[in-house]
Design an enzyme around this catalytic site. Structure first.
Site, mmCIF file in Angstrom:
data_model
loop_
_atom_site.group_PDB
_atom_site.id
_atom_site.type_symbol
_atom_site.label_atom_id
_atom_site.label_comp_id
_atom_site.label_asym_id
_atom_site.label_seq_id
_atom_site.Cartn_x
_atom_site.Cartn_y
_atom_site.Cartn_z
ATOM 1 N N LYS A 79 8.713 7.526 -1.245
ATOM 2 C CA LYS A 79 7.766 6.411 -1.319
ATOM 3 C C LYS A 79 8.245 5.343 -0.351
ATOM 4 C CE LYS A 79 5.704 3.245 -4.776
ATOM 5 N NZ LYS A 79 5.683 2.854 -6.210
ATOM 6 N N SER A 154 1.132 2.701 -8.562
ATOM 7 C CA SER A 154 1.218 2.390 -7.149
ATOM 8 C C SER A 154 1.725 3.557 -6.299
ATOM 9 C CB SER A 154 2.134 1.180 -6.939
ATOM 10 O OG SER A 154 3.465 1.508 -7.296
ATOM 11 N N SER A 178 3.640 3.146 -12.607
ATOM 12 C CA SER A 178 3.374 3.583 -11.232
ATOM 13 C C SER A 178 3.858 4.981 -10.880
ATOM 14 C CB SER A 178 3.981 2.588 -10.236
ATOM 15 O OG SER A 178 3.224 1.419 -10.188
#
Lengths: 487, 114
Positions: A79, A154, A178
C-alpha cells in the site's frame, strides 16, 4: 504456466523453493497482469518493474544456492502508505506526489528480508481517510467484480489487486476498517492484527492510537504466512509490543471443536442488509457444524463506536498531519507571501477535501472549550466499549458478525454525504478502538457481489482467529472465486 | 440502551443542526489548522462539520461518570527508555533531497523577521 495467478501465495512459495519455475518468470507474469488491468481498475499508483525484475533475479540466485527464505521470489505489493526507500511514496495525496522516501518502513524491510519481491505501490484513499478509495489524488480504484462499484477503502488498491489476482498478497493498513471492509467488498481475506503487533515505523500516520498494519491475501493460510514475516518487535516504534511472534502457519490446522463463538447481537440490528445477514448466518451455521459452540453476546456500547471514532480519529489526524507544512518535504505553494501564507496555502492546495474535513473536525474538537465535551467524552466512551469487549471475551473465544452492512456500492453514491460514508465502518471500528485482531473472510455472494464474515479475537489471538478462518476455508470455496475477466 | 437504530437514524438527520457552525467559526478553525480555504469551500465545511458534530453528539447519551478516559488500546504499556547514546547517522542530505528549497544544508522559508 497459466495458473500462477490462481495459485495461493503458499503454493507459489513452495513452487519456487522446488524450482518448478523461476521468480523472474513469475514476476514478469504478474507485472503483465498489472499492466493489462491498470486502465480498468487503477489499483496501482506506481509499478516498479525494473526493480522487481532485478530483485527477482537475485531471488532466483538465492534459491539456486539453496538460501531462500519463507517468501523468496514471491511477488507482493505495498500500500502506498508504507515508505519505500528510493521509490515514490504518495499516500494517495497531492501533498506527497513528489516524495521519494529516504528509508524503508519496517514492514517493507522485513518482507524484503524474507525474500518477497515488490511489484509496486497500491492506490488508496488520501492519507487512508475514506471507505471507498475514491479520495485518492490519483483517481478512484474500481472493484474487479464490477467496475462501476467501489472496492472499499482505504486499502482499495491492495484489495482490488489481490481480488483480480494481480499479486498474491498486498500489505494494507486499518484505522477503522481499511483492511477488513475492502477485503469484504472484494471477496478476499484481510487481517488487522492487534495494535502493537506490526511495526508502524515508516507507515505514514493517520490516527496513531488506532492505526495498524496488516495484509490482504486470497486465503487465511496466505495471511498467516505473510503475517509471520511482518509481525514482531521494533525499537523504532514506541508502541510496538515485545512479545514473541507465534508460528501462525503451524497453528492453522488446530481442531475447531469446542471453539466458543459469540454472535454480536448489535451487529444484526437495523442497518444490516437482509441478504448480507443471510450469508453471515449461513456461515455461522457452518461453524456450528464444524464443532463451534455459538452463543449470542451483547456489547451495549458498541453502537457508539462510530461517533467515538469520528472524534478520536480526526483529533489524532489533525495532530499527525501538522507535519505537512511545505517546509521539509511535500507540496509547497507558489510564491508564498510570508511563512503563514506558505503553511496555509501549501496545506490548502496540497490536501484533498476529505483530509481537510477531518483536520478541521479534529482541530475543532481539540480546541479550547470543546476538548472536554468532545475529545475527553469520546475517550471515556472508548473505555466503555473496550470494557464491553473484555467482558465478552470472558465467556467466548472469538466474536463473529458481518464485516459490512451491505455489499459494494456504486462509485459516487456516498461521496456527497460524509456521515453515510462513515457508517460503512460501523462493524469494523470497534476492533480498532479496543486494539483487537480481526479478520474478514469471504462467506458467499449477494447478486454476484462478495460478502464478508468478520472474526474478532482478544489481544494477540491472531493464531486463533486465523485458525478459525482457515477451518472455514477448508470447508468452503468462496475464497477461491475470482472475478469474471480475471480468472 | 443503545442500538444501531439510534446511530442509523442520525444518518437521516437532514434538518438544520441546532448548533450549526457559522462562517466565522469555520474560518477560525481553518486559521488554527493553517488551512487556506476558498470562499466556496467554507459553506461546504459549515454544512458537513455541523452534521458531524451533531452525529458525534450521540456520545452525550452515554453515562461516563467515573469512567477514566482511554487514550491507548494497550493499557499498562509504558514508554520504553533507552541509553542516551547516538544511534542515528547524519543523513541530512538524503532527507533534504525531498525539501522544496534548501541552501547550505538549511531549509529555506520566506523571511520571518524584517
Amino acid at each position: 504456466m497459466s495458473d500462477w495467478h490462481t495459485s495461493t501465495l503458499t503454493q507459489l512459495a513452495a513452487g519456487l523453493r522446488a524450482r518448478k519455475f523461476s521468480s523472474v518468470e513469475l514476476v514478469r507474469a504478474f507485472l503483465d497482469r498489472i499492466d493489462a488491468s491498470q486502465a480498468a481498475l487503477n489499483a496501482f499508483i506506481s509499478v516498479t518493474r525494473e526493480q522487481a525484475l532485478s530483485q527477482a533475479a537475485a531471488a532466483d540466485r538465492a534459491l539456486a544456492a539453496g538460501a531462500g527464505g519463507a517468501l523468496t521470489g514471491v511477488p507482493i505489493a505495498h500500500k502506498d502508505i508504507f515508505c519505500t526507500q528510493g521509490v515514490r511514496t504518495t499516500c494517495g495525496s497531492h501533498m506527497l506526489d513528489n516524495f521519494v522516501s529516504p528509508y524503508d518502513a519496517t514492514v517493507v524491510a522485513k518482507l524484503r528480508g524474507a525474500g518477497a519481491v515488490m511489484l509496486g505501490k497500491t492506490n488508496m484513499d488520501e492519507f487512508a481517510m475514506g471507505s471507498s478509495s475514491e479520495t485518492s489524488f490519483y483517481g478512484p480504484v474500481r472493484n474487479p467484480w464490477n467496475p462501476q462499484l467501489v472496492p472499499g477503502g482505504s486499502s482499495g488498491g491492495s484489495a482490488a489487486a489481490v481480488a483480480a489476482r494481480l499479486v498474491p498478497a498486498a500489505t494494507a493498513t486499518d484505522t477503522g476498517g481499511s483492511i477488513r471492509q475492502p477485503a469484504a467488498l472484494c471477496g478476499i481475506t484481510g487481517i488487522k492484527p492487534t495494535y502493537g503487533r506490526v511495526s508502524r515505523f515508516g507507515m505514514i500516520a493517520f490516527a496513531s492510537s488506532l492505526d495498524q498494519g496488516g495484509v490482504l491475501t486470497a486465503s487465511a493460510a496466505d495471511a498467516a504466512l505473510m503475517l509471520r514475516e511482518m509481525a514482531g518487535f521494533d525499537a523504532n516504534d514506541s508502541t510496538s509490543v515485545d512479545t514473541p511472534v507465534p508460528d501462525y502457519v503451524a497453528a492453522l490446522e488446530q481442531p475447531l471443536a469446542g471453539l466458543k463463538v459469540g454472535l454480536l447481537r448489535e451487529f444484526f440490528d437495523q442497518g444490516l442488509d437482509a441478504h448480507n445477514e443471510q450469508r453471515v448466518r449461513e456461515a455461522l451455521k457452518l461453524y456450528q457444524q464444524l464443532g463451534a459452540r455459538l452463543t449470542e453476546v451483547s456489547l451495549p456500547n458498541l453502537p457508539l463506536s462510530v461517533p467515538v471514532y469520528y472524534v478520536v480519529a480526526p483529533a489524532e489526524c489533525s495532530s499527525n498531519l501538522a507535519r505537512f507544512d511545505g517546509v521539509r518535504f511535500g507540496y509547497r505553494c507558489e510564491n508564498p507571501r510570508d511563512l503563514t501564507d506558505l503553511y496555509r496555502r501549501s496545506r490548502g492546495e496540497g490536501f484533498g477535501a476529505e483530509v481537510k474535513r477531518r483536520i478541521m473536525t479534529g482541530t475543532y474538537v481539540l480546541s479550547a472549550g470543546y476538548y472536554d465535551a468532545y475529545y475527553l467524552k469520546a475517550q471515556r466512551v472508548r473505555q466503555l466499549i473496550n470494557a464491553d469487549f473484555t467482558r465478552a471475551f470472558g465467556s467466548v473465544d472469538v466474536l463473529m458478525g458481518p464485516t459490512t452492512p451491505t455489499p459494494a456500492f456504486a462509485i459516487g453514491a456516498k461521496t456527497s454525504d460524509p456521515i453515510t460514508m462513515y457508517l460503512n465502518d460501523i462493524y469494523t471500528i470497534g476492533a480498532n478502538l479496543a486494539g483487537l485482531p480481526a479478520v474478514s473472510i469471504p462467506c458467499g455472494f449477494v447478486q454476484e457481489l462478495p460478502v464478508g464474515l468478520q472474526i474478532v479475537g482478544p489481544h494477540f489471538s491472531e493464531a486463533r482467529v486465523l485458525n478459525a478462518a482457515h477451518a472455514f476455508q477448508r470447508a468452503t470455496d468462496w475464497h477461491t472465486r475470482v472475478p469474471p475477466g480475471y480468472a | 440502551m443503545y442500538d444501531f437504530a439510534l446511530v442509523f437514524s442520525l444518518r437521516h438527520a437532514r434538518r438544520e443542526p441546532p448548533m450549526a457552525l457559522t462562517r466565522e467559526q469555520i474560518a477560525s478553525i481553518a486559521t488554527l489548522a493553517r488551512l487556506d480555504l476558498s470562499s466556496s469551500e467554507i459553506p461546504v465545511y459549515q454544512d458537513s462539520l455541523s452534521r458531524i458534530l451533531e452525529f458525534v453528539g450521540a456520545l452525550d447519551r452515554a453515562e461516563t461518570t467515573d469512567v477514566a478516559p482511554m487514550s491507548h488500546p494497550l493499557p499498562g504499556l509504558s514508554q520504553r527508555l533507552r541509553p542516551d547514546v547516538v544511534t542515528e547517522q547524519d543523513r541530512h542530505e538524503q532527507y533534504q533531497a525531498n525539501a522544496p528549497q534548501v541552501a547550505a544544508g538549511l531549509y529555506l522559508v520566506p523571511k520571518v523577521i524584517e
